[in-house]
Design a protein around this motif. Sequence first.
Motif, PDB file in Angstrom:
ATOM      1  N   VAL A 199       0.832  -1.196   0.000  1.00 15.42           N
ATOM      2  CA  VAL A 199       0.000   0.000   0.000  1.00 15.42           C
ATOM      3  C   VAL A 199       0.871   1.253   0.000  1.00 15.42           C
ATOM      4  CG1 VAL A 199      -1.673   1.327   1.349  1.00 15.42           C
ATOM      5  CG2 VAL A 199      -2.026  -1.101   0.999  1.00 15.42           C
ATOM      6  N   VAL A 232      -8.088   7.926  -2.033  1.00 17.28           N
ATOM      7  CA  VAL A 232      -8.605   6.598  -1.673  1.00 17.28           C
ATOM      8  C   VAL A 232      -7.445   5.671  -1.313  1.00 17.28           C
ATOM      9  CG1 VAL A 232      -9.740   4.529  -2.604  1.00 17.28           C
ATOM     10  CG2 VAL A 232     -10.771   6.779  -2.938  1.00 17.28           C
ATOM     11  N   PHE A 233      -6.360   5.725  -2.090  1.00 14.50           N
ATOM     12  CA  PHE A 233      -5.180   4.917  -1.762  1.00 14.50           C
ATOM     13  C   PHE A 233      -4.617   5.305  -0.397  1.00 14.50           C
ATOM     14  CE2 PHE A 233      -4.177   4.312  -6.542  1.00 14.50           C
ATOM     15  CZ  PHE A 233      -4.896   3.128  -6.582  1.00 14.50           C
ATOM     16  N   SER A 248      -7.012   4.199   2.351  1.00 18.01           N
ATOM     17  CA  SER A 248      -6.941   2.735   2.453  1.00 18.01           C
ATOM     18  C   SER A 248      -5.692   2.310   3.215  1.00 18.01           C
ATOM     19  CB  SER A 248      -6.921   2.088   1.067  1.00 18.01           C
ATOM     20  OG  SER A 248      -8.108   2.355   0.388  1.00 18.01           O
ATOM     21  N   LEU A 280      -5.724   0.364   6.696  1.00 19.40           N
ATOM     22  CA  LEU A 280      -5.053  -0.930   6.783  1.00 19.40           C
ATOM     23  C   LEU A 280      -4.051  -0.938   7.935  1.00 19.40           C
ATOM     24  CD1 LEU A 280      -4.786  -3.715   5.462  1.00 19.40           C
ATOM     25  CD2 LEU A 280      -3.008  -2.758   4.009  1.00 19.40           C
TER      26      LEU A 280
END
Length: 173
Positions: free
Chosen positions: A110, A145-146, A149, A153
């Motif tokens: 990520v 969004v990345f 996220s 996470l």
Amino acid sequence: MEHLIERSLFASRWLMAPMYVGLSLSLLLLLWVFGLEFWHLLQILPVMKVNDAVLGVLALIDLSLAANLLLIVIFSGYENFVSRMNLSEHEDRPEWQGEVDFSGLKLKLVASIVAISGIHLLKVFMDVGKYAPDQIRWMVVIHLVFVVSGVLLAAMDWISNHGKGLKKRAPKA
């Protein structure tokens, strides 16, 4: 019968090995594209403007980050799911190799995706005239969004690890 099934299931992990070999060969694709991009930069060197140089270097950084991401996936995936690499004595062995579990692998993936997305967004901002405002807006939204996220996470992993720590310290009845 149960023993045979369990040994077969355990041996099936080797079906992943050709995939990791294929991923390692895909490094050649990234190297080829890197070479082409570098060659293009050399060709326009006499007339290169600052923006051209920055965009070209960002493209090279983007490719190297993608290659780094690929190596992390290959090394960690192979060691987590197929077999340990017996290279502990090798002087060039990365310190993190063999120590990145599945949770750490997800976070590294990520983080790399966020970095690649950020560099791509920076390239867009350097040449903002080429893009419609709606396109830029979507690129920013996708990047956010990345980022979100990745933060979620990491928070889930922290909660999971924190919960395990509390469970270990809890008095037994």
